[in-house]
Design an enzyme around this catalytic site. Sequence first.
Site, PDB file in Angstrom:
ATOM      1  CD  GLU A 261      41.925  52.288  38.385  1.00 43.96           C
ATOM      2  OE1 GLU A 261      42.862  52.053  38.140  1.00 43.96           O
ATOM      3  OE2 GLU A 261      41.865  51.828  39.876  1.00 43.96           O
TER       4      GLU A 261
ATOM      5  CD  GLU B 184      40.591  30.034  31.029  1.00 39.41           C
ATOM      6  OE1 GLU B 184      41.414  29.198  30.666  1.00 39.41           O
ATOM      7  OE2 GLU B 184      40.797  30.740  31.858  1.00 39.41           O
TER       8      GLU B 184
END
Length: 303
Positions: free
Chosen positions: A91, A122
């Site tokens: 963004e 992960e």
Amino acid sequence: MTSPRNGVVVRVESPTEQRNPRTTDIDRVPTLDVLRMINDEDSTVPAAVAAALPELAEAVDLGVAAIMSGGRVHYVGAGTSGRLATLDAAELVPTFNVPADWFVAHHAGGSEALVRAVEEVEDSSGAAQIRRHATAEDLVVGVTASGRTPFVIGALEEARALGARTVLVSNNASVPFTPDVLVALNTGPEAIAGSTRMKAGSAQKLVLTSFSTAVMVKLGRTYSNLMVSMRATNAKLRGRTIRILHEATGLPVDDCERALADASGDLKVALVHLLSGEPAERAAAALEDTKGHVRNALDRLAG
């Protein structure tokens, strides 16, 4: 925690994994009370972030220094943390018109894991990602609720080996790696034990948006609290640029429209031109000399 691939069990000692005594009856109460319990827990998040602001300020200064020296900011995360970091990085380009590589997100599992949970990824180290993409001039920011995610810790260790500065955003103050800055968020047990997409994720979202926005402010990507670095790429944004010029200068809309046209649509150039009274060409040159910092450009023209 058990991996379906290898059967290895890892017991994570973190406040986010503990059982919350305030929500033990959450499955026995009416719907409205379920929501009230969740909302009560969520209401503690801003205070947890506020307590970490001194450390977050240090992280912001490291981010500014990295970009000013030609480096970049790397976000590293897995699961919810990685998705939030990816969102924040994405963004910044439309909001502040920054180069796409100023902030780079590394999410365990890549783009596939952004839309589908791939939990086992992960457990792999993020060292290779950092080794391939980072340099000593960069800042690497790891984000993890437990403070122990192997993908994140591996990336931070590799960053240190490269000579890069490191920040760790964690909802657990007890971590196996000592970064340059530890932003510890004491959000405590979740409403649903271990569901770190809740309070822990909300706190991380606040920290990430505060961090990146503050970096942009310090780099002069705003004027006052206005987004003057944005580019008018559609009708709505063109309307917003005129409104920003009007609010920043107090001049009539017609004058702002002419200034924006003279500046070839560059909002910053138009703003410096209107505030300084100098021609658009001089305004553009001053911005170039000050790396796009509006107030510094105005000071240069005034001097």
